[in-house]
Motif scaffolding. Structure first.
Motif, PDB file in Angstrom:
ATOM      1  N   ASN A  46       0.856  -1.184   0.000  1.00 21.01           N
ATOM      2  CA  ASN A  46       0.000   0.000   0.000  1.00 21.01           C
ATOM      3  C   ASN A  46       0.890   1.231   0.000  1.00 21.01           C
ATOM      4  O   ASN A  46       2.000   1.211   0.536  1.00 21.01           O
ATOM      5  CB  ASN A  46      -0.899   0.024   1.232  1.00 21.01           C
ATOM      6  N   ALA A  47       0.382   2.302  -0.603  1.00 22.48           N
ATOM      7  CA  ALA A  47       1.150   3.542  -0.654  1.00 22.48           C
ATOM      8  C   ALA A  47       0.204   4.729  -0.528  1.00 22.48           C
ATOM      9  O   ALA A  47      -0.981   4.627  -0.844  1.00 22.48           O
ATOM     10  CB  ALA A  47       1.934   3.631  -1.955  1.00 22.48           C
ATOM     11  N   THR A  48       0.761   5.827  -0.079  1.00 21.79           N
ATOM     12  CA  THR A  48       0.020   7.078   0.037  1.00 21.79           C
ATOM     13  C   THR A  48       0.635   8.089  -0.916  1.00 21.79           C
ATOM     14  O   THR A  48       1.858   8.247  -0.949  1.00 21.79           O
ATOM     15  CB  THR A  48       0.104   7.622   1.479  1.00 21.79           C
ATOM     16  N   ILE A  49      -0.208   8.769  -1.675  1.00 20.96           N
ATOM     17  CA  ILE A  49       0.292   9.781  -2.606  1.00 20.96           C
ATOM     18  C   ILE A  49       0.703  11.015  -1.814  1.00 20.96           C
ATOM     19  O   ILE A  49      -0.079  11.567  -1.045  1.00 20.96           O
ATOM     20  CB  ILE A  49      -0.770  10.136  -3.659  1.00 20.96           C
ATOM     21  N   LEU A  50       1.950  11.419  -2.006  1.00 24.35           N
ATOM     22  CA  LEU A  50       2.466  12.619  -1.355  1.00 24.35           C
ATOM     23  C   LEU A  50       2.344  13.836  -2.259  1.00 24.35           C
ATOM     24  O   LEU A  50       2.104  14.946  -1.795  1.00 24.35           O
ATOM     25  CB  LEU A  50       3.934  12.422  -0.963  1.00 24.35           C
ATOM     26  N   PHE A  65       2.375  12.294 -15.682  1.00 27.87           N
ATOM     27  CA  PHE A  65       2.461  12.892 -14.356  1.00 27.87           C
ATOM     28  C   PHE A  65       3.651  12.327 -13.594  1.00 27.87           C
ATOM     29  O   PHE A  65       3.989  11.151 -13.733  1.00 27.87           O
ATOM     30  CB  PHE A  65       1.187  12.605 -13.545  1.00 27.87           C
ATOM     31  N   GLN A  66       4.251  13.175 -12.782  1.00 25.49           N
ATOM     32  CA  GLN A  66       5.291  12.763 -11.838  1.00 25.49           C
ATOM     33  C   GLN A  66       4.572  12.558 -10.505  1.00 25.49           C
ATOM     34  O   GLN A  66       3.936  13.479  -9.991  1.00 25.49           O
ATOM     35  CB  GLN A  66       6.362  13.846 -11.711  1.00 25.49           C
ATOM     36  N   VAL A  67       4.650  11.345  -9.965  1.00 24.93           N
ATOM     37  CA  VAL A  67       3.919  11.007  -8.744  1.00 24.93           C
ATOM     38  C   VAL A  67       4.918  10.572  -7.674  1.00 24.93           C
ATOM     39  O   VAL A  67       5.745   9.693  -7.911  1.00 24.93           O
ATOM     40  CB  VAL A  67       2.907   9.863  -8.998  1.00 24.93           C
ATOM     41  N   LYS A  68       4.828  11.196  -6.506  1.00 25.41           N
ATOM     42  CA  LYS A  68       5.665  10.813  -5.366  1.00 25.41           C
ATOM     43  C   LYS A  68       4.765  10.095  -4.367  1.00 25.41           C
ATOM     44  O   LYS A  68       3.695  10.603  -4.013  1.00 25.41           O
ATOM     45  CB  LYS A  68       6.282  12.044  -4.711  1.00 25.41           C
ATOM     46  N   PHE A  79       9.215   3.899   2.854  1.00 25.23           N
ATOM     47  CA  PHE A  79      10.150   4.652   2.025  1.00 25.23           C
ATOM     48  C   PHE A  79       9.380   5.432   0.976  1.00 25.23           C
ATOM     49  O   PHE A  79       8.217   5.155   0.707  1.00 25.23           O
ATOM     50  CB  PHE A  79      11.199   3.732   1.375  1.00 25.23           C
ATOM     51  N   VAL A  80      10.045   6.433   0.417  1.00 24.62           N
ATOM     52  CA  VAL A  80       9.430   7.304  -0.585  1.00 24.62           C
ATOM     53  C   VAL A  80      10.028   6.979  -1.951  1.00 24.62           C
ATOM     54  O   VAL A  80      11.232   6.761  -2.071  1.00 24.62           O
ATOM     55  CB  VAL A  80       9.668   8.791  -0.234  1.00 24.62           C
ATOM     56  N   ALA A  81       9.159   6.942  -2.957  1.00 22.78           N
ATOM     57  CA  ALA A  81       9.608   6.703  -4.332  1.00 22.78           C
ATOM     58  C   ALA A  81       8.833   7.623  -5.266  1.00 22.78           C
ATOM     59  O   ALA A  81       7.739   8.074  -4.942  1.00 22.78           O
ATOM     60  CB  ALA A  81       9.386   5.244  -4.717  1.00 22.78           C
ATOM     61  N   GLU A  82       9.426   7.884  -6.421  1.00 22.43           N
ATOM     62  CA  GLU A  82       8.771   8.686  -7.448  1.00 22.43           C
ATOM     63  C   GLU A  82       8.637   7.856  -8.709  1.00 22.43           C
ATOM     64  O   GLU A  82       9.492   7.030  -9.007  1.00 22.43           O
ATOM     65  CB  GLU A  82       9.581   9.944  -7.761  1.00 22.43           C
ATOM     66  N   TYR A  89      -7.334  11.682 -17.409  1.00 21.00           N
ATOM     67  CA  TYR A  89      -7.754  12.761 -16.511  1.00 21.00           C
ATOM     68  C   TYR A  89      -8.662  12.235 -15.400  1.00 21.00           C
ATOM     69  O   TYR A  89      -8.624  12.727 -14.279  1.00 21.00           O
ATOM     70  CB  TYR A  89      -8.447  13.874 -17.298  1.00 21.00           C
ATOM     71  N   SER A  90      -9.468  11.214 -15.687  1.00 20.48           N
ATOM     72  CA  SER A  90     -10.351  10.672 -14.648  1.00 20.48           C
ATOM     73  C   SER A  90      -9.540  10.019 -13.528  1.00 20.48           C
ATOM     74  O   SER A  90      -9.875  10.154 -12.354  1.00 20.48           O
ATOM     75  CB  SER A  90     -11.351   9.681 -15.241  1.00 20.48           C
ATOM     76  N   LYS A  91      -8.453   9.315 -13.879  1.00 12.11           N
ATOM     77  CA  LYS A  91      -7.593   8.733 -12.837  1.00 12.11           C
ATOM     78  C   LYS A  91      -6.866   9.827 -12.074  1.00 12.11           C
ATOM     79  O   LYS A  91      -6.726   9.760 -10.858  1.00 12.11           O
ATOM     80  CB  LYS A  91      -6.589   7.757 -13.446  1.00 12.11           C
ATOM     81  N   TYR A  92      -6.417  10.843 -12.802  1.00  6.19           N
ATOM     82  CA  TYR A  92      -5.734  11.958 -12.140  1.00  6.19           C
ATOM     83  C   TYR A  92      -6.664  12.641 -11.147  1.00  6.19           C
ATOM     84  O   TYR A  92      -6.261  12.976 -10.032  1.00  6.19           O
ATOM     85  CB  TYR A  92      -5.224  12.960 -13.174  1.00  6.19           C
ATOM     86  N   ASP A  93      -7.929  12.839 -11.538  1.00  7.76           N
ATOM     87  CA  ASP A  93      -8.889  13.497 -10.656  1.00  7.76           C
ATOM     88  C   ASP A  93      -9.106  12.713  -9.365  1.00  7.76           C
ATOM     89  O   ASP A  93      -9.392  13.292  -8.322  1.00  7.76           O
ATOM     90  CB  ASP A  93     -10.231  13.699 -11.366  1.00  7.76           C
ATOM     91  N   SER A  94      -8.986  11.381  -9.436  1.00  7.92           N
ATOM     92  CA  SER A  94      -9.193  10.567  -8.238  1.00  7.92           C
ATOM     93  C   SER A  94      -7.934  10.477  -7.373  1.00  7.92           C
ATOM     94  O   SER A  94      -7.984   9.969  -6.265  1.00  7.92           O
ATOM     95  CB  SER A  94      -9.664   9.163  -8.626  1.00  7.92           C
ATOM     96  N   MET A  95      -6.817  10.964  -7.889  1.00  4.80           N
ATOM     97  CA  MET A  95      -5.551  10.879  -7.158  1.00  4.80           C
ATOM     98  C   MET A  95      -5.191  12.246  -6.584  1.00  4.80           C
ATOM     99  O   MET A  95      -4.800  13.137  -7.312  1.00  4.80           O
ATOM    100  CB  MET A  95      -4.435  10.402  -8.083  1.00  4.80           C
ATOM    101  N   ARG A  96      -5.325  12.368  -5.313  1.00  8.71           N
ATOM    102  CA  ARG A  96      -4.963  13.605  -4.628  1.00  8.71           C
ATOM    103  C   ARG A  96      -3.984  13.272  -3.512  1.00  8.71           C
ATOM    104  O   ARG A  96      -3.836  12.118  -3.126  1.00  8.71           O
ATOM    105  CB  ARG A  96      -6.207  14.281  -4.036  1.00  8.71           C
ATOM    106  N   GLN A  97      -3.355  14.283  -2.989  1.00 12.19           N
ATOM    107  CA  GLN A  97      -2.447  14.086  -1.864  1.00 12.19           C
ATOM    108  C   GLN A  97      -3.208  13.378  -0.749  1.00 12.19           C
ATOM    109  O   GLN A  97      -4.311  13.771  -0.397  1.00 12.19           O
ATOM    110  CB  GLN A  97      -1.917  15.426  -1.378  1.00 12.19           C
ATOM    111  N   GLY A  98      -2.644  12.301  -0.248  1.00 13.62           N
ATOM    112  CA  GLY A  98      -3.279  11.523   0.808  1.00 13.62           C
ATOM    113  C   GLY A  98      -4.067  10.329   0.304  1.00 13.62           C
ATOM    114  O   GLY A  98      -4.451   9.472   1.096  1.00 13.62           O
ATOM    115  N   SER A  99      -4.326  10.251  -1.007  1.00 10.98           N
ATOM    116  CA  SER A  99      -5.048   9.102  -1.560  1.00 10.98           C
ATOM    117  C   SER A  99      -4.213   7.837  -1.392  1.00 10.98           C
ATOM    118  O   SER A  99      -2.987   7.873  -1.456  1.00 10.98           O
ATOM    119  CB  SER A  99      -5.340   9.300  -3.046  1.00 10.98           C
ATOM    120  N   GLN A 100      -4.907   6.725  -1.204  1.00  8.48           N
ATOM    121  CA  GLN A 100      -4.245   5.434  -1.060  1.00  8.48           C
ATOM    122  C   GLN A 100      -4.214   4.718  -2.408  1.00  8.48           C
ATOM    123  O   GLN A 100      -5.199   4.747  -3.145  1.00  8.48           O
ATOM    124  CB  GLN A 100      -4.988   4.565  -0.040  1.00  8.48           C
TER     125      GLN A 100
END
Length: 123
Positions: A46-50, A65-68, A79-82, A89-100
């Motif tokens: 599991n990961a959290t979007i930073l 997109f560059q995603v950390k 650990f953190v990875a990029e 755009y629909s996937k991007y809209d669902s991905m916000r800081q804190g999303s799992q």
């Protein structure tokens, strides 16, 4: 004399275009092989979007997109990875800081990560 200069210039431009195409093709092939290896041998976590931000590049009218992400493996320290991903755009809209998100990473090189699943919350 001027015709030779034009021909030389055109030849140089053509060679540069061919070289760029060859390099791009090899980079894509290497990237695809790495993704296949991670899908086959990678560790799921599991990961959290930073952070997520557009790179300004497009592939087939889809933005890159560059995603950390902060990865929480079942064993070991977080650990953190990029990663750089092409997302609709629909996937991007669902991905916000804190999303799992569900990811797989290369256990030999933690910085290589791919998305498996994107959701608001993972149980």
């Amino acid at each position: 004399m001027e015709i030779n200069n034009r021909e030389t210039f055109a030849t140089i431009i053509l060679l540069c275009m061919v070289a760029f195409w060859i390099v791009s093709t090899f980079r894509k092939k290497i990237r695809d092989e790495r993704k296949k290896k991670i899908l086959k041998e990678g560790v799921e976590a599991n990961a959290t979007i930073l952070n997520i931000k557009p790179t300004g590049e497009y592939l087939n009218n889809l933005p890159e997109f560059q995603v950390k992400v902060k990865i929480k493996p079942k064993a070991g320290d977080d650990f953190v990875a990029e990663m750089t991903e092409i997302l609709s755009y629909s996937k991007y809209d669902s991905m916000r800081q804190g999303s799992q998100v569900l990811v797989k990473y290369d256990p030999e090189y933690y910085k290589r990560v791919i998305f498996l699943q994107i959701s608001e919350t993972l149980a």
